[in-house]
Design a protein around this motif. Sequence first.
Motif, PDB file in Angstrom:
ATOM      1  N   UNK A  52       0.486   1.032 -15.800  1.00 30.97           N
ATOM      2  CA  UNK A  52       0.509   1.684 -14.495  1.00 30.97           C
ATOM      3  C   UNK A  52       1.929   1.791 -13.979  1.00 30.97           C
ATOM      4  N   UNK A  53       2.070   2.529 -12.900  1.00 34.96           N
ATOM      5  CA  UNK A  53       3.368   2.720 -12.267  1.00 34.96           C
ATOM      6  C   UNK A  53       3.402   1.856 -11.013  1.00 34.96           C
ATOM      7  N   UNK A  54       4.485   1.101 -10.838  1.00 37.06           N
ATOM      8  CA  UNK A  54       4.617   0.216  -9.682  1.00 37.06           C
ATOM      9  C   UNK A  54       5.660   0.793  -8.736  1.00 37.06           C
ATOM     10  N   UNK A  55       5.260   0.962  -7.480  1.00 38.55           N
ATOM     11  CA  UNK A  55       6.152   1.437  -6.425  1.00 38.55           C
ATOM     12  C   UNK A  55       6.277   0.340  -5.382  1.00 38.55           C
ATOM     13  N   UNK A  56       7.506   0.111  -4.933  1.00 37.95           N
ATOM     14  CA  UNK A  56       7.765  -0.918  -3.932  1.00 37.95           C
ATOM     15  C   UNK A  56       8.619  -0.297  -2.831  1.00 37.95           C
ATOM     16  N   UNK A  57       8.200  -0.483  -1.588  1.00 35.63           N
ATOM     17  CA  UNK A  57       8.970   0.044  -0.466  1.00 35.63           C
ATOM     18  C   UNK A  57       8.565  -0.684   0.802  1.00 35.63           C
ATOM     19  N   UNK A  58       9.530  -0.904   1.662  1.00 38.31           N
ATOM     20  CA  UNK A  58       9.261  -1.493   2.965  1.00 38.31           C
ATOM     21  C   UNK A  58       8.390  -2.733   2.952  1.00 38.31           C
ATOM     22  N   UNK A  59       8.582  -3.599   1.959  1.00 41.80           N
ATOM     23  CA  UNK A  59       7.780  -4.812   1.884  1.00 41.80           C
ATOM     24  C   UNK A  59       6.406  -4.614   1.265  1.00 41.80           C
ATOM     25  N   UNK A  60       6.108  -3.399   0.846  1.00 43.79           N
ATOM     26  CA  UNK A  60       4.817  -3.105   0.226  1.00 43.79           C
ATOM     27  C   UNK A  60       4.992  -2.913  -1.276  1.00 43.79           C
ATOM     28  N   UNK A  76       1.739   9.188  -1.065  1.00 40.59           N
ATOM     29  CA  UNK A  76       2.744   9.795  -0.189  1.00 40.59           C
ATOM     30  C   UNK A  76       2.301   9.730   1.275  1.00 40.59           C
ATOM     31  N   UNK A  77       1.033   9.924   1.538  1.00 44.15           N
ATOM     32  CA  UNK A  77       0.514   9.819   2.905  1.00 44.15           C
ATOM     33  C   UNK A  77       0.707   8.398   3.433  1.00 44.15           C
ATOM     34  N   UNK A  78       0.426   7.393   2.601  1.00 45.86           N
ATOM     35  CA  UNK A  78       0.637   5.996   3.025  1.00 45.86           C
ATOM     36  C   UNK A  78       2.122   5.711   3.226  1.00 45.86           C
ATOM     37  N   UNK A  79       2.956   6.257   2.354  1.00 46.28           N
ATOM     38  CA  UNK A  79       4.402   6.077   2.470  1.00 46.28           C
ATOM     39  C   UNK A  79       4.895   6.665   3.792  1.00 46.28           C
ATOM     40  N   UNK A  80       4.474   7.882   4.086  1.00 42.71           N
ATOM     41  CA  UNK A  80       4.910   8.532   5.339  1.00 42.71           C
ATOM     42  C   UNK A  80       4.440   7.744   6.555  1.00 42.71           C
ATOM     43  N   UNK A  81       3.204   7.262   6.502  1.00 45.60           N
ATOM     44  CA  UNK A  81       2.675   6.488   7.616  1.00 45.60           C
ATOM     45  C   UNK A  81       3.493   5.215   7.840  1.00 45.60           C
ATOM     46  N   UNK A  82       3.804   4.521   6.756  1.00 44.17           N
ATOM     47  CA  UNK A  82       4.560   3.278   6.888  1.00 44.17           C
ATOM     48  C   UNK A  82       6.012   3.553   7.289  1.00 44.17           C
ATOM     49  N   UNK A  83       6.560   4.675   6.850  1.00 41.37           N
ATOM     50  CA  UNK A  83       7.948   5.014   7.170  1.00 41.37           C
ATOM     51  C   UNK A  83       8.099   5.457   8.623  1.00 41.37           C
ATOM     52  N   UNK A  84       7.011   5.952   9.218  1.00 38.53           N
ATOM     53  CA  UNK A  84       7.084   6.410  10.593  1.00 38.53           C
ATOM     54  C   UNK A  84       6.721   5.309  11.567  1.00 38.53           C
TER      55      UNK A  84
END
Length: 87
Positions: A52-60, A76-84
């Motif tokens: 699988x592919x692992x993505x890490x951002x903002x503590x997630x 991407x929707x979850x990323x945008x939500x967490x980034x905003x």
Amino acid sequence: MVRLYGIPGCGPCEIVKMFLAQKGVPFTFVNAREDQEAAQRITELVGSPTAGVVLEWGGRVEVIRGVSPATLQAWYARYQESSSGGG
């Protein structure tokens, strides 16, 4: 900044790289072949560096198995939500 853990030449990893670039998401690719700590992290999360592919951002941390347009758009929707600040 998103950290994308994977191995060079991995089809799903390359797809995710292209997706992130298209969306303008800043990311760093962490090569699990050269970074033993990254390889261990991937193995702990998905079983092997090719599972699988692992993505890490903002503590997630999120694992994407079965990379597809739908799974990438959902991430991407979850990323945008967490980034905003929404999460």
